[in-house]
Write a protein that holds these residues in place. Structure first.
Motif, PDB file in Angstrom:
ATOM      1  N   HIS A 246      -3.978  -0.406   8.366  1.00  0.00           N
ATOM      2  CA  HIS A 246      -3.395   0.879   7.953  1.00  0.00           C
ATOM      3  C   HIS A 246      -2.940   0.886   6.486  1.00  0.00           C
ATOM      4  O   HIS A 246      -2.499   1.900   5.979  1.00  0.00           O
ATOM      5  CB  HIS A 246      -2.227   1.277   8.866  1.00  0.00           C
ATOM      6  CG  HIS A 246      -2.660   1.503  10.287  1.00  0.00           C
ATOM      7  ND1 HIS A 246      -3.968   1.693  10.657  1.00  0.00           N
ATOM      8  CD2 HIS A 246      -1.937   1.584  11.435  1.00  0.00           C
ATOM      9  CE1 HIS A 246      -4.044   1.853  11.961  1.00  0.00           C
ATOM     10  NE2 HIS A 246      -2.823   1.791  12.461  1.00  0.00           N
TER      11      HIS A 246
ATOM     12  N   TYR B  43      -0.843   4.877   7.511  1.00  0.00           N
ATOM     13  CA  TYR B  43       0.595   4.746   7.300  1.00  0.00           C
ATOM     14  C   TYR B  43       1.019   5.781   6.257  1.00  0.00           C
ATOM     15  O   TYR B  43       0.349   5.941   5.229  1.00  0.00           O
ATOM     16  CB  TYR B  43       0.946   3.363   6.759  1.00  0.00           C
ATOM     17  CG  TYR B  43       1.085   2.244   7.778  1.00  0.00           C
ATOM     18  CD1 TYR B  43       1.523   2.491   9.074  1.00  0.00           C
ATOM     19  CD2 TYR B  43       0.828   0.928   7.421  1.00  0.00           C
ATOM     20  CE1 TYR B  43       1.670   1.446   9.989  1.00  0.00           C
ATOM     21  CE2 TYR B  43       0.969  -0.115   8.332  1.00  0.00           C
ATOM     22  CZ  TYR B  43       1.394   0.159   9.620  1.00  0.00           C
ATOM     23  OH  TYR B  43       1.556  -0.869  10.510  1.00  0.00           O
TER      24      TYR B  43
ATOM     25  N   LYS C 226       6.843  -1.337   5.503  1.00  0.00           N
ATOM     26  CA  LYS C 226       6.049  -2.501   5.918  1.00  0.00           C
ATOM     27  C   LYS C 226       5.996  -3.551   4.801  1.00  0.00           C
ATOM     28  O   LYS C 226       6.079  -4.743   5.061  1.00  0.00           O
ATOM     29  CB  LYS C 226       4.622  -2.090   6.306  1.00  0.00           C
ATOM     30  CG  LYS C 226       4.542  -1.106   7.454  1.00  0.00           C
ATOM     31  CD  LYS C 226       5.056  -1.702   8.745  1.00  0.00           C
ATOM     32  CE  LYS C 226       5.184  -0.618   9.812  1.00  0.00           C
ATOM     33  NZ  LYS C 226       5.774  -1.107  11.064  1.00  0.00           N
TER      34      LYS C 226
ATOM     35  N   LYS D 133       6.286   4.649   5.509  1.00  0.00           N
ATOM     36  CA  LYS D 133       5.923   3.524   6.390  1.00  0.00           C
ATOM     37  C   LYS D 133       5.391   2.364   5.564  1.00  0.00           C
ATOM     38  O   LYS D 133       5.766   1.214   5.791  1.00  0.00           O
ATOM     39  CB  LYS D 133       4.823   3.972   7.371  1.00  0.00           C
ATOM     40  CG  LYS D 133       5.338   4.353   8.748  1.00  0.00           C
ATOM     41  CD  LYS D 133       5.033   3.282   9.774  1.00  0.00           C
ATOM     42  CE  LYS D 133       5.881   3.380  11.016  1.00  0.00           C
ATOM     43  NZ  LYS D 133       5.390   4.361  11.967  1.00  0.00           N
ATOM     44  N   LEU D 134       4.525   2.671   4.624  1.00  0.00           N
ATOM     45  CA  LEU D 134       3.949   1.618   3.785  1.00  0.00           C
ATOM     46  C   LEU D 134       5.046   0.850   3.059  1.00  0.00           C
ATOM     47  O   LEU D 134       5.038  -0.381   3.029  1.00  0.00           O
ATOM     48  CB  LEU D 134       2.991   2.223   2.752  1.00  0.00           C
ATOM     49  CG  LEU D 134       1.538   2.405   3.157  1.00  0.00           C
ATOM     50  CD1 LEU D 134       0.769   3.129   2.063  1.00  0.00           C
ATOM     51  CD2 LEU D 134       0.894   1.057   3.444  1.00  0.00           C
TER      52      LEU D 134
END
Ligand code: HEC
Length: 138
Positions: A75, A81, A89, A85-86
């Protein structure tokens, strides 16, 4: 303030909140769908580190369900993502790399050749930090 006001204001706020909430959610869903998707370009040297030590558990093909739910590296490049979200992460990766807690201990014991070398750990850590920073300023 009279007792009536103290009782009525919360009730009205409650009603307004719950009648507006579904509309807000709908707007948010629509704005998410129209948001541009973000993907990160992974250079070859980083990809080979990920392939060696992470991808087995952190990709769509992985059989490690928990691992891929927490982090799916596919993703990073397929736009699945969101930006937020990225960033999260990448931050998570920086954390585990700083602690040297990934790959998991059991895995490291079983596959010593897949343990990150000190050099790989620091190259990957520097890269995730820069990516996270770049995304935040985009
Ligand atoms: C043998 C499988 C396996 C490998 C290989 C592996 N991981 Fe994981 N990883 C997991 C599992 C399982 C979890 C979920 C752990 C949990 O929730 O307790 C996880 C969680 C994570 C998380 C999320 C931590 C959190 O608390 O949210 C990050 C970030 C992560 N791994 C990064 C990496 C990186 C980077 C590598 C390669 C250097 C790697 N992992 C290699 C299995 C693996």
């Amino acid at each position: 303030m009279s007792k009536i006001v103290k009782v009525i204001i919360p009730i009205i706020s409650f009603i307004v909140f719950f009648t507006l909430l579904p509309k807000l959610e709908l707007n948010q869903v629509q704005s998410i769908n129209t948001k541009p998707s973000y993907s990160i370009l992974i250079p070859a040297n980083i990809q080979s580190i990920l392939d060696k030590s992470c991808i087995g558990c952190h990709s769509s093909d992985s059989k490690n369900f928990k691992g891929k739910m927490k982090l799916n590296l596919d993703h990073f490049t397929d736009g699945k993502y969101s930006k937020g979200k990225l960033i999260a992460k990448l931050r998570g990766m920086a954390k585990v790399l700083t602690k040297k807690s990934m790959p998991p201990k059991k895995f490291r014991a079983k596959y010593p050749d897949k343990v990150l070398t000190a050099q790989e750990n620091s190259v990957l850590l520097d890269w995730v930090k820069v990516q996270g920073h770049d995304l935040m300023t985009k």
